[in-house]
Design an enzyme around this catalytic site. Structure first.
Site, mmCIF file in Angstrom:
data_model
loop_
_atom_site.group_PDB
_atom_site.id
_atom_site.type_symbol
_atom_site.label_atom_id
_atom_site.label_comp_id
_atom_site.label_asym_id
_atom_site.label_seq_id
_atom_site.Cartn_x
_atom_site.Cartn_y
_atom_site.Cartn_z
ATOM 1 N N LYS A 240 10.155 18.117 -45.417
ATOM 2 C CA LYS A 240 11.495 17.664 -45.061
ATOM 3 C C LYS A 240 12.341 17.450 -46.323
ATOM 4 C CE LYS A 240 14.658 14.379 -44.046
ATOM 5 N NZ LYS A 240 15.191 13.242 -44.808
ATOM 6 N N ASP B 78 13.293 16.304 -39.383
ATOM 7 C CA ASP B 78 12.848 14.911 -39.468
ATOM 8 C C ASP B 78 12.513 14.436 -38.059
ATOM 9 O OD1 ASP B 78 15.242 14.242 -38.150
ATOM 10 O OD2 ASP B 78 16.269 14.304 -40.069
#
Length: 218
Positions: free
Chosen positions: A121, A139
């Site tokens: 991420k 996320d």
DNA sequence: AACTCGGGGCA
DNA sequence: TGCCCAGAGTT
């Protein structure tokens, strides 16, 4: 699962709900962006933005984080939460940057995820924001919303969610879509309390339909 | 797969 | 007050 067309229809509705959704971490300096993204774990960007001006005035390069006493760095980021582990992570990250890349932030995801404390991420945010390489950072919000709506499958891994989103969304909208999904997840399609009753996506939402039916029965 | 970190934001 | 969080590492 939603088709490409359905996915884009859903994204258009979300875009109308959050026309101003955009990344609040806008540091042009890749090293500063990297630190800011690491700090943003489990807290909002707005909170991170409260400490970064002072932090970046004091710490300019990886060596600065390596040599500072841990307790001092902890105090400098105290107000954002998880500050002990984050302070340690930043020192480790800076050390690995020096060892692996001579203190320079690498430009590829593959190199970035090798750094201490950097996951997929974080790597995606850095490559897309700092180096303008299109990416969709998955996320918890993006993952949950994509699964609830039916853009991807429930059992999909983070990697599979990312691939599906990249396939169903045209590249020029990746960045906007990413932030729109995050805003929608944060303010409306909340993890524990989704507001299905007032959701404009209810009729096209897989999970929303399921919840409404269960409510009628129960 | 579940657990840990943690102060601030928000109901 | 109590609950929730724009992750990643460890077990």
């Amino acid at each position: 699962m939603m088709s490409k067309k359905q996915t884009m229809e859903a994204l258009d509705v979300i875009a109308s709900m959050y026309p101003d959704a955009e990344c609040e971490l806008t540091h042009e300096n890749p090293f500063e962006l990297l630190i800011a993204v690491v700090l943003s774990a489990q807290c909002t960007d707005a909170l991170v933005n409260k400490v970064t001006p002072g932090l970046f005035a004091k710490y300019k390069k990886p060596e600065d984080y390596v040599v500072v006493p841990l307790e001092e760095l902890e105090q400098d980021i105290r107000s954002i939460g998880l500050f002990r582990s984050k302070a340690k992570n930043i020192k480790k990250l800076s050390q690995s940057l020096i060892e692996l890349h001579n203190g320079e932030v690498p430009k590829t995801r593959e190199e970035l995820v090798e750094l201490a404390g950097v996951g997929r991420k974080t790597a995606n945010v850095v490559t897309s924001v700092a180096f303008n390489i299109p990416a969709i950072a998955v996320d918890t919000h993006v993952e949950r919303v994509s699964k609830r709506l039916g853009i991807c499958r429930w059992k999909d891994s983070v990697m599979e969610v990312e691939k599906t989103l990249m396939k169903k969304i045209p590249e020029e909208r990746w960045s906007d879509a990413h932030h729109q999904l995050i805003f929608f997840g944060r303010y409306h399609c909340k993890a524990q309390s989704p507001r299905c009753e007032t959701c404009p996506l209810l009729e096209m939402c897989r999970e929303g339909q399921k919840r409404m039916k269960a409510r009628v029965k129960g």
